[in-house]
Design a protein around this motif. Structure first.
Motif, PDB file in Angstrom:
ATOM      1  N   ALA A 202     -14.888   9.753  52.720  1.00 27.61           N
ATOM      2  CA  ALA A 202     -13.606   9.547  51.917  1.00 27.61           C
ATOM      3  C   ALA A 202     -13.395   8.332  51.504  1.00 27.61           C
ATOM      4  O   ALA A 202     -13.200   8.079  50.271  1.00 27.61           O
ATOM      5  N   LEU A 203     -13.715   7.381  52.259  1.00 25.62           N
ATOM      6  CA  LEU A 203     -13.431   5.776  51.537  1.00 25.62           C
ATOM      7  C   LEU A 203     -14.591   5.299  50.743  1.00 25.62           C
ATOM      8  O   LEU A 203     -14.385   4.734  49.771  1.00 25.62           O
ATOM      9  N   ILE A 204     -15.766   6.019  51.129  1.00 27.47           N
ATOM     10  CA  ILE A 204     -16.978   5.596  50.292  1.00 27.47           C
ATOM     11  C   ILE A 204     -16.710   6.071  48.872  1.00 27.47           C
ATOM     12  O   ILE A 204     -16.851   5.356  47.941  1.00 27.47           O
ATOM     13  N   VAL A 205     -16.509   7.342  48.806  1.00 30.59           N
ATOM     14  CA  VAL A 205     -16.561   8.176  47.652  1.00 30.59           C
ATOM     15  C   VAL A 205     -15.309   7.732  47.005  1.00 30.59           C
ATOM     16  O   VAL A 205     -15.008   7.677  45.628  1.00 30.59           O
ATOM     17  N   ALA A 206     -14.230   7.249  47.589  1.00 30.71           N
ATOM     18  CA  ALA A 206     -12.939   6.819  46.807  1.00 30.71           C
ATOM     19  C   ALA A 206     -13.012   5.495  46.070  1.00 30.71           C
ATOM     20  O   ALA A 206     -12.837   5.252  44.914  1.00 30.71           O
ATOM     21  N   ARG A 207     -14.135   4.443  46.463  1.00 31.64           N
ATOM     22  CA  ARG A 207     -14.300   3.445  45.867  1.00 31.64           C
ATOM     23  C   ARG A 207     -15.384   3.673  44.539  1.00 31.64           C
ATOM     24  O   ARG A 207     -15.033   2.978  43.638  1.00 31.64           O
ATOM     25  N   LEU A 208     -16.216   4.442  44.986  1.00 25.61           N
ATOM     26  CA  LEU A 208     -17.166   5.093  43.840  1.00 25.61           C
ATOM     27  C   LEU A 208     -16.368   5.561  42.705  1.00 25.61           C
ATOM     28  O   LEU A 208     -16.555   5.450  41.657  1.00 25.61           O
ATOM     29  N   GLY A 209     -15.532   6.492  42.904  1.00 24.77           N
ATOM     30  CA  GLY A 209     -14.679   7.198  42.423  1.00 24.77           C
ATOM     31  C   GLY A 209     -13.795   6.551  41.292  1.00 24.77           C
ATOM     32  O   GLY A 209     -13.461   6.826  40.349  1.00 24.77           O
ATOM     33  N   ALA A 210     -13.078   5.535  42.071  1.00 25.60           N
ATOM     34  CA  ALA A 210     -12.196   4.422  41.314  1.00 25.60           C
ATOM     35  C   ALA A 210     -12.772   3.629  40.242  1.00 25.60           C
ATOM     36  O   ALA A 210     -12.366   3.460  39.023  1.00 25.60           O
ATOM     37  N   LYS A 211     -14.164   3.383  40.470  1.00 24.17           N
ATOM     38  CA  LYS A 211     -15.071   2.840  39.468  1.00 24.17           C
ATOM     39  C   LYS A 211     -15.798   3.852  38.246  1.00 24.17           C
ATOM     40  O   LYS A 211     -15.744   3.720  37.018  1.00 24.17           O
ATOM     41  N   THR A 212     -15.994   5.143  38.750  1.00 22.97           N
ATOM     42  CA  THR A 212     -16.493   5.943  37.908  1.00 22.97           C
ATOM     43  C   THR A 212     -15.787   7.330  38.127  1.00 22.97           C
ATOM     44  O   THR A 212     -16.317   8.210  39.178  1.00 22.97           O
ATOM     45  N   PRO A 213     -14.736   7.531  37.429  1.00 29.21           N
ATOM     46  CA  PRO A 213     -14.188   8.625  37.627  1.00 29.21           C
ATOM     47  C   PRO A 213     -14.853  10.127  37.319  1.00 29.21           C
ATOM     48  O   PRO A 213     -14.503  11.011  38.041  1.00 29.21           O
ATOM     49  N   ASP A 214     -15.987   9.963  36.715  1.00 31.90           N
ATOM     50  CA  ASP A 214     -16.732  11.253  36.189  1.00 31.90           C
ATOM     51  C   ASP A 214     -17.736  11.590  37.513  1.00 31.90           C
ATOM     52  O   ASP A 214     -17.982  12.733  37.402  1.00 31.90           O
ATOM     53  N   LEU A 215     -17.367  10.946  38.583  1.00 29.71           N
ATOM     54  CA  LEU A 215     -18.207  11.324  39.763  1.00 29.71           C
ATOM     55  C   LEU A 215     -17.390  12.589  40.399  1.00 29.71           C
ATOM     56  O   LEU A 215     -18.251  13.418  41.145  1.00 29.71           O
ATOM     57  N   ALA A 216     -16.342  12.770  40.080  1.00 30.82           N
ATOM     58  CA  ALA A 216     -15.601  13.896  40.608  1.00 30.82           C
ATOM     59  C   ALA A 216     -15.835  15.289  40.053  1.00 30.82           C
ATOM     60  O   ALA A 216     -16.060  16.168  40.768  1.00 30.82           O
TER      61      ALA A 216
END
Length: 309
Positions: A202-216
């Motif tokens: 969750a911590l890893i994808v939270a950082r990635l998702g903060a930069k690239t919202p389309d990751l969701a």
């Protein structure tokens, strides 16, 4: 300093500033200024996070309560959703595709229900984690707090949801002849290890998702592929009989498969150690430590950038 003008008057000029020629960094150091929202040291960050532990727990409980607040059945959907998924998978994989290969129905049904509930724990932790920052920008920009509080809180929310769901897991296991025994005590360390692993993810994808919202939008496809490769609906060892040993072992050490199989081993009498890869507890510990420690440091390194831009 002073100088004489053309009409014999005297013009007074200001003395040069003692700060003249200093860079911004030198000025900040001189007057004891610090960057607003600067990343603290790792030890200080852990201390701050521990200081917010009551907020983390309260936030996770509030999110859990609000999740189904608009539904008439309310919190029952916490159990009903994965149970309905298990029923659909049983019809498709158990009845039509005969994925219960090598297992009796008394083993396969609790096997399937346990797999669905345990994988849903990881799946939901990742999906809520990827939106932890991007979906809470108002909170992130308005208040100063360690941002890791959000993905940790969402993982804790999913753990609480699994604990509700485990009532159904116990009922199904007992209903098909697997009664409580000493092996059920293994459920506690399995949950602890999986929670650490899920929180790290969750911590890893939270950082990635903060930069690239389309990751969701991409993540559901990734998680669905992971689910089909993890033996949620079938036994990897039995389904892969006759295949190369290294392929079987590679699928079995997949972290999602490891935690599901350990939970099945703890709950189901007919699911013995022959279905587990060698050194399974060491593998489970390895995934938990690597994911949690690595995810925490990875998230902390971008602490000052969350909510900006």
């Amino acid at each position: 300093m002073s100088e004489t003008t053309h009409d014999a008057g005297v013009a007074v000029t200001a003395a040069p500033s003692p700060d003249e020629g200093l860079t911004a960094a030198e000025l900040a150091a001189k007057y004891g200024l610090a960057v607003s929202g600067a990343r603290p040291s790792l030890a200080e960050y852990v201390r701050q996070l521990w200081g917010r532990r009551h907020f983390i727990l309260a936030f996770s409980q509030a999110k859990l309560t609000a999740q189904y607040s608009q539904a008439k059945l309310g919190q029952l959907w916490q159990v009903a959703t994965p149970l309905l998924n298990a029923a659909v998978y049983y019809f498709i994989f158990g009845v039509i595709l005969h994925a219960s290969r090598g297992m009796s129905q008394d083993v396969y049904i609790p096997f399937l229900v346990t797999g669905v509930f345990v994988f849903t724990f990881t799946q939901s932790s990742v999906m809520t984690g990827v939106r932890a920052i991007s979906g809470n920008l108002g909170l992130v920009r308005a208040l100063h707090f360690p941002r890791a509080s959000l993905p940790v809180s969402f993982s804790l929310q999913q753990l609480q949801q699994l604990l509700f769901s485990m009532i159904v897991m116990f009922v199904v296991a007992i209903g098909f002849g697997s009664y409580p025994g000493l092996s059920w005590l293994l459920i506690v360390p399995v949950l602890v290890l999986q929670f650490l692993f899920n929180t790290g993810l969750a911590l890893i994808v939270a950082r990635l998702g903060a930069k690239t919202p389309d990751l969701a939008q991409l993540m559901p496809f990734v998680l669905r592929t992971w689910m089909y490769a993890s033996g949620v609906m079938f036994s990897i060892s039995k389904m892969m009989e006759g295949r190369s040993e290294w392929v079987v072992r590679l699928l079995q050490v997949n972290p999602a498969a490891v935690y599901m199989d350990l939970m099945r081993f703890a709950l189901i009498d007919g699911y013995d150690a022959s279905n587990l890869p060698p050194h399974v507890w060491a593998i489970a510990l390895f995934w938990a430590v690597i994911a949690f420690a690595g995810g925490f440091v990875y998230f902390w390194k971008a602490e000052e950038r969350y909510g900006r831009g």
